[in-house]
Design a protein around this motif. Structure first.
Motif, PDB file in Angstrom:
ATOM      1  N   LYS A 340       0.830  -1.205   0.000  1.00 38.05           N
ATOM      2  CA  LYS A 340       0.000   0.000   0.000  1.00 38.05           C
ATOM      3  C   LYS A 340       0.866   1.256   0.000  1.00 38.05           C
ATOM      4  CE  LYS A 340      -4.129  -1.833   2.336  1.00 38.05           C
ATOM      5  NZ  LYS A 340      -5.041  -1.664   3.504  1.00 38.05           N
ATOM      6  N   GLU A 341       1.959   1.213   0.768  1.00 41.11           N
ATOM      7  CA  GLU A 341       2.826   2.387   0.877  1.00 41.11           C
ATOM      8  C   GLU A 341       3.487   2.706  -0.461  1.00 41.11           C
ATOM      9  OE1 GLU A 341       2.879  -0.229   2.866  1.00 41.11           O
ATOM     10  OE2 GLU A 341       2.042   0.633   4.716  1.00 41.11           O
ATOM     11  N   ASP A 342       3.986   1.679  -1.140  1.00 40.53           N
ATOM     12  CA  ASP A 342       4.660   1.902  -2.419  1.00 40.53           C
ATOM     13  C   ASP A 342       3.672   2.315  -3.505  1.00 40.53           C
ATOM     14  OD1 ASP A 342       7.049   1.277  -1.257  1.00 40.53           O
ATOM     15  OD2 ASP A 342       7.172  -0.759  -2.075  1.00 40.53           O
ATOM     16  N   GLN A 343       2.469   1.768  -3.438  1.00 41.06           N
ATOM     17  CA  GLN A 343       1.448   2.161  -4.406  1.00 41.06           C
ATOM     18  C   GLN A 343       1.058   3.630  -4.226  1.00 41.06           C
ATOM     19  OE1 GLN A 343      -1.730  -0.717  -3.898  1.00 41.06           O
ATOM     20  NE2 GLN A 343      -0.846  -2.087  -5.431  1.00 41.06           N
ATOM     21  N   MET A 344       0.901   4.039  -2.976  1.00 47.60           N
ATOM     22  CA  MET A 344       0.567   5.431  -2.707  1.00 47.60           C
ATOM     23  C   MET A 344       1.693   6.352  -3.171  1.00 47.60           C
ATOM     24  SD  MET A 344      -1.788   7.451  -1.517  1.00 47.60           S
ATOM     25  CE  MET A 344      -2.867   6.497  -0.438  1.00 47.60           C
TER      26      MET A 344
END
Length: 436
Positions: A340-344
């Motif tokens: 989720k962090e890398d996608q954001m």
């Protein structure tokens, strides 16, 4: 944004705020506008205000699904925290927020309506007003240069007309992402794809000769060639101001550029003038920094948009872009982000890159008899994060000038679907042309 306690002790700020309380709509004249903002120049009696413009919001454009700009406070925070670390304070003027009465803005809107270009009036975007919340911005007027003041010991140099060349550079790079499904994007500038898409819909459209890749090349001859192309086909990518008055844009014939120079006291030819502009572009690090900031989009919208859809489907909330801070440059990832962090991060980096892709560059310059100072300008200057004064450069023989990047507001995250739709439309239209 400058700390309020510091500003309140600044005599310039105190004088500005005193004048704000008594100024009238008739103290301001139309200067220019973009999709979301109007700029006005001061014509009142306070000398201090002559160096400033007033920026006010326009109503949200209908063709952007009613998506307007963020609050000025958010825009200023975004500029200071995200864009200044990328471009440097040398090119970004500080903004002063002021609150104006609703009746002031409504009167101003009526007063300047007929001064606005017809194509802008057709969109019926008036100055935005909200009960009790009508913030506006004061910034340095980057179509002008500060007055020349003689010291007691030295006679003031003779200076010529103050010119301002406004450029909309557009994208200065070719993407390399492995996730691109349309090969034409790898070998043709985004600007070229957009031009051909417009021509496909409108047979009378004259495709621009401008090539953004030339402007960002740091090759003097290429940049000069690029400037000549902009004069031949300016569209909305070049405008010329003389002493703050618009004298050349897409509504003029090519021959009128040289006439505008001559009519306002420039005695040399167009090529000499454009050589000075080109020299400024290649000696300053601004275009190098703009390109690097644009390349925060390192996986392309064809990768970023599906990730955006996943985030929306999960119901995750996007943070304000001003909260991302100074983004480091990185090696472009080869695989799509999974956490989720890398996608954001991917989507936020793409959205930050949208600002330098759509900003304007203002080059203000005038001839001067002053001896140039020791040469210190070069493309390797370090990024400056602080400073409140406008940078005026005096080391180019025969000229003094100032550069500014403007229109640096954050782009609404809600525009992601529109960005993807346009990307696909431009690429498919170009491929259809190649196949014909």
């Amino acid at each position: 944004v400058q700390d309020s306690r510091t500003m309140e002790s600044d005599p310039v700020y105190v004088e500005l705020m005193r004048t704000v309380k008594v100024m009238q709509p008739t103290d301001w004249e139309y200067l220019a506008e973009g999709a979301l903002n109007l700029c006005l120049r001061y014509v009142g009696k306070c000398p201090l205000f002559e160096e400033y413009i007033l920026r006010v919001r326009k109503e949200a454009p209908a063709d952007q699904h009613g998506v307007g700009g963020d609050a000025w406070s958010e825009c200023n925070k975004y500029t200071d925290c995200v864009i200044v670390p990328l471009l440097g304070r040398r090119y970004i003027n500080k903004a002063i927020e002021i609150n104006l009465p609703e009746v002031f803005l409504k009167t101003l809107d009526e007063q300047i309506w007929t001064s606005r270009p017809e194509k802008r009036r057709e969109k019926a975007q008036h100055i935005e007003t909200k009960p009790g919340d009508n913030m506006a911005i004061l910034q340095f007027n980057v179509t002008s240069l500060p007055r020349v003041v003689a010291s007691s010991a030295v006679e003031a140099p003779t200076v010529g007309t103050t010119w301002c060349v406004e450029l909309k550079p557009k994208w200065g790079f070719l993407p390399t992402s492995k996730h691109i499904k349309h090969p034409c994007k790898l070998t043709n500038s985004r600007f070229a794809l957009q031009q051909h898409s417009t021509a496909a819909k409108n047979p009378s459209w004259k495709i621009s000769e401008y090539d953004p890749l030339q402007l960002f090349s740091y090759d003097l001859e290429q940049v000069k060639s690029c400037m000549h192309a902009l004069i031949r086909t300016p569209q909305n990518n070049l405008r010329l101001f003389a002493n703050q008055v618009l004298v050349y844009d897409e509504t003029k014939e090519e021959s009128e550029f040289s006439k505008a120079l001559a009519d306002h006291g420039y005695e040399r030819d167009v090529d000499t003038f454009l050589t000075a502009i080109a020299e400024i572009c290649v000696r300053e690090p601004l275009f190098k920094r703009l390109k690097a900031a644009q390349m925060l989009d390192d996986m392309d919208i064809e990768a970023a948009y599906p990730i955006y859809e996943q985030i929306v489907a999960r119901g995750d909330t996007f943070p304000a872009l001003s909260s991302v801070g100074a983004l480091p440059h990185r090696e472009p990832p080869t695989v799509l982000p999974q956490t989720k962090e890398d996608q954001m991060e991917l989507v936020l980096r793409y959205m930050v890159s949208a600002t330098p892709k759509d900003c304007s560059v203002m080059i203000s310059l005038r001839t001067t008899t002053a001896m140039p100072v020791e040469l210190c300008t070069n493309p390797s200057l370090p990024v400056e994060l602080s400073g409140s004064q406008r940078t005026v450069v005096h080391d180019l023989p025969g000229w003094e000038y100032s550069l500014a990047a403007v229109d640096l507001d954050p782009k609404p995250i809600e525009k992601m679907p529109m960005y993807f739709e346009k990307d696909q439309k431009f690429a498919k239209s170009f491929e259809k042309k190649l196949a014909a």
